[in-house]
Design an enzyme around this catalytic site. Structure first.
Site, PDB file in Angstrom:
ATOM      1  N   CYS A 164      -3.779 -59.238 -13.415  1.00 59.24           N
ATOM      2  CA  CYS A 164      -5.390 -59.016 -13.366  1.00 59.24           C
ATOM      3  C   CYS A 164      -6.042 -60.227 -13.708  1.00 59.24           C
ATOM      4  O   CYS A 164      -7.153 -60.217 -13.711  1.00 59.24           O
ATOM      5  CB  CYS A 164      -5.441 -57.844 -14.098  1.00 59.24           C
ATOM      6  SG  CYS A 164      -4.602 -56.468 -13.261  1.00 59.24           S
ATOM      7  N   HIS A 305     -13.450 -57.462 -19.492  1.00 52.71           N
ATOM      8  CA  HIS A 305     -12.374 -56.805 -18.650  1.00 52.71           C
ATOM      9  C   HIS A 305     -12.325 -55.383 -18.274  1.00 52.71           C
ATOM     10  O   HIS A 305     -12.463 -54.663 -17.350  1.00 52.71           O
ATOM     11  CB  HIS A 305     -11.054 -57.266 -19.073  1.00 52.71           C
ATOM     12  CG  HIS A 305      -9.874 -56.979 -18.392  1.00 52.71           C
ATOM     13  ND1 HIS A 305      -9.999 -57.525 -17.072  1.00 52.71           N
ATOM     14  CD2 HIS A 305      -8.747 -56.504 -18.434  1.00 52.71           C
ATOM     15  CE1 HIS A 305      -8.615 -57.273 -16.271  1.00 52.71           C
ATOM     16  NE2 HIS A 305      -8.100 -56.411 -17.085  1.00 52.71           N
ATOM     17  N   GLU A 316     -10.054 -54.572 -26.283  1.00 51.27           N
ATOM     18  CA  GLU A 316     -10.943 -55.525 -25.974  1.00 51.27           C
ATOM     19  C   GLU A 316     -12.031 -55.715 -27.105  1.00 51.27           C
ATOM     20  O   GLU A 316     -12.555 -56.868 -27.518  1.00 51.27           O
ATOM     21  CB  GLU A 316     -11.474 -55.689 -24.693  1.00 51.27           C
ATOM     22  CG  GLU A 316     -12.312 -56.845 -24.218  1.00 51.27           C
ATOM     23  CD  GLU A 316     -12.699 -56.621 -22.734  1.00 51.27           C
ATOM     24  OE1 GLU A 316     -12.233 -55.620 -22.081  1.00 51.27           O
ATOM     25  OE2 GLU A 316     -13.047 -57.791 -22.174  1.00 51.27           O
ATOM     26  N   LYS A 337     -16.715 -52.657 -13.619  1.00 53.37           N
ATOM     27  CA  LYS A 337     -15.477 -52.047 -13.142  1.00 53.37           C
ATOM     28  C   LYS A 337     -15.883 -50.550 -12.970  1.00 53.37           C
ATOM     29  O   LYS A 337     -15.327 -49.779 -12.061  1.00 53.37           O
ATOM     30  CB  LYS A 337     -14.104 -52.093 -13.675  1.00 53.37           C
ATOM     31  CG  LYS A 337     -13.539 -53.600 -13.700  1.00 53.37           C
ATOM     32  CD  LYS A 337     -11.988 -53.695 -14.420  1.00 53.37           C
ATOM     33  CE  LYS A 337     -11.127 -54.846 -14.179  1.00 53.37           C
ATOM     34  NZ  LYS A 337     -12.172 -55.958 -14.862  1.00 53.37           N
ATOM     35  N   HIS A 342     -11.050 -51.597 -10.328  1.00 53.10           N
ATOM     36  CA  HIS A 342     -10.433 -52.605 -10.838  1.00 53.10           C
ATOM     37  C   HIS A 342      -9.677 -53.415  -9.557  1.00 53.10           C
ATOM     38  O   HIS A 342      -8.852 -52.898  -8.818  1.00 53.10           O
ATOM     39  CB  HIS A 342      -9.345 -52.043 -11.962  1.00 53.10           C
ATOM     40  CG  HIS A 342      -8.521 -53.291 -12.352  1.00 53.10           C
ATOM     41  ND1 HIS A 342      -8.868 -54.787 -12.056  1.00 53.10           N
ATOM     42  CD2 HIS A 342      -7.851 -52.987 -13.466  1.00 53.10           C
ATOM     43  CE1 HIS A 342      -8.099 -55.499 -13.045  1.00 53.10           C
ATOM     44  NE2 HIS A 342      -7.524 -54.459 -13.805  1.00 53.10           N
ATOM     45  N   PHE A 401      -1.179 -58.105 -17.021  1.00 52.85           N
ATOM     46  CA  PHE A 401       0.256 -57.641 -17.202  1.00 52.85           C
ATOM     47  C   PHE A 401       1.095 -58.797 -17.700  1.00 52.85           C
ATOM     48  O   PHE A 401       0.878 -59.954 -17.152  1.00 52.85           O
ATOM     49  CB  PHE A 401       0.864 -56.820 -16.381  1.00 52.85           C
ATOM     50  CG  PHE A 401       0.381 -55.464 -16.231  1.00 52.85           C
ATOM     51  CD1 PHE A 401      -0.491 -54.782 -17.202  1.00 52.85           C
ATOM     52  CD2 PHE A 401       0.946 -54.568 -15.242  1.00 52.85           C
ATOM     53  CE1 PHE A 401      -0.751 -53.466 -16.970  1.00 52.85           C
ATOM     54  CE2 PHE A 401       0.382 -53.285 -14.979  1.00 52.85           C
ATOM     55  CZ  PHE A 401      -0.105 -52.801 -15.966  1.00 52.85           C
TER      56      PHE A 401
END
Length: 415
Positions: A164, A305, A316, A337, A342, A401
């Site tokens: 991502c 994010h 975050e 998002k 996403h 990830f």
């Protein structure tokens, strides 16, 4: 040697909100959601049955049918978005500048639809039914490759695949190439199209997707909300034309914003979970600030994010507090998002487009569905909607990830 300044002179993309940036931006500022029931396949047996799909996309509107049939959906998005970007920027790729014009995109997974389609054909009909185009259709670097073929750009042609964070790493790589003098213009950003049976099944198995709002899809993506239960998978593309200031001014180009910083880091912690204290995320932001040569207090806006997963949003938040200290509560944070879902490898691309437009238009997008604030997420996420606010600097974050983190910083354009 003086480093060249890098500016954004064009944007393009297709998103769950609309099939162009102008319409997407208007809907985003209005707080509309692009999340709806999955239509690309029968998802009735799935725990999560919603997605941010690109709707009514007709590839042949942007390329010949023969070419479109030899591309995966993600590559079609890439070519269509690049054409919109070049039209927006009025940048013409000629024999004189082709070798100085690159294409560097982020792609998280590549042609998952193609893999699924031809695996089924293999099982049903045997190996002789496999198309000779299967491999070139599915490989992730065919996104920048096909853009190069369609536009004539012959400079650096690269794909970054870091889950991502792919698109932010692509922008960072493009920025690095330009300040090193290796290119004067780069089409960059991200693209993804993984709303497929296997893609949704895989993320569902990870317990990463929202499954509690199938009957209310517009309410499902709810970053920083106490009732968030996972992210909503999306697809699309967000591209930016990075150009040296010298090139942009020489042709009288419209300038949206200046790119001034990029930072990356690794967690060295876990396959899918972020480091508990957000240290890796914080280092990416700090590295971007150092690259930009500014103090954290100069940042007025962050496109976070903000996936709507329990761990990401709280971590975050910790990372932002670590980096910004007492200033953290003053930064306006958008979680876009909440409206797009996403877009995985494309997320940082479209969210960088939003960040540049926010600086240019002096309009910061809000965050929808933040109805029950999580006590662990206690910053200003703009739950009361978009606002007219002028900022000098803005940051965009992406985390992937494998513990890969990336941040970029843009500056409001001024001479």
């Amino acid at each position: 040697m003086t480093r060249p300044r890098v500016v954004i002179t064009g944007v393009g993309g297709v998103t769950p909100l609309a099939n162009d940036i102008e319409s997407t931006w208007k809907k985003l500022l209005a707080g509309e959601s692009g999340i709806a029931p999955i239509t690309l396949f029968d998802a009735s047996a799935y725990d999560s049955r919603i997605a941010g799909e690109v709707k009514n996309f007709v590839a042949e509107d942007y390329m010949p049918m023969k070419s479109a049939r030899r591309m995966d959906r993600f590559t079609q998005f890439a070519v269509a978005s690049a054409k919109m970007l070049l039209e927006d920027s009025k940048f013409e790729i000629t024999d004189a500048n082709a070798y100085d014009t690159g294409v560097i995109l982020g792609v998280g997974l590549g042609g998952l639809h193609t893999i699924e389609t031809y695996h089924s054909k293999l099982l049903e009909s045997g190996p002789h039914k496999i198309s000779p185009f299967m491999i070139p259709m599915l490989i992730s670097n065919m996104g920048p490759g096909q853009i190069s073929i369609f536009t004539g750009a012959k400079g650096p042609n690269i794909v970054t695949t870091t889950a991502c964070a792919s698109a932010i790493h692509a922008l960072g790589t493009a920025y690095s190439e330009m300040i090193l003098g290796r290119a004067t213009a780069v089409i960059s950003g991200g693209v993804e199209a993984t709303v497929t049976p296997l893609g949704v099944a895989g993320f569902t198995a990870l317990k990463a997707l929202s499954s509690q709002f199938n009957d209310e899809p517009a309410r499902a993506s709810r970053p920083f909300d106490a009732k968030r239960d996972g992210f909503v998978i999306g697809e699309g593309a967000g591209l930016l034309l990075l150009e040296t200031l010298e090139s942009a001014q020489a042709r009288g180009a419209k300038i949206y914003a200046e790119m001034v910083g990029y930072g990356a880091s690794g967690d060295a912690y876990h396959m899918t979970a972020p480091c508990d204290d957000g240290a890796g995320m914080a280092r990416a932001m700090q590295n971007a600030l150092r690259e930009a040569g500014i103090d954290a207090s100069a940042i007025g806006h962050i496109n976070a994010h903000a996936t709507s997963t329990n761990l990401n949003d709280s971590t975050e938040t910790k990372a932002i507090k670590t980096v910004f200290g007492a200033h953290a509560g003053k930064v306006k944070i958008s979680a876009t998002k909440s409206m797009t879902g996403h877009l995985l490898g494309a997320a940082g691309g479209i969210e960088s487009v939003f960040t540049a437009l926010a600086l240019h238009d002096e309009m910061l997008p809000g965050t929808i569905n933040l109805e029950n604030p999580d006590p662990a997420c206690d910053l200003d996420y703009m739950a009361d909607g978009s606002k007219h606010i002028a900022c000098e600097y803005a940051m965009c974050n992406s985390f992937g990830f494998g513990g890969t983190n990336a941040s970029v910083i843009f500056k409001k354009w001024q001479q």
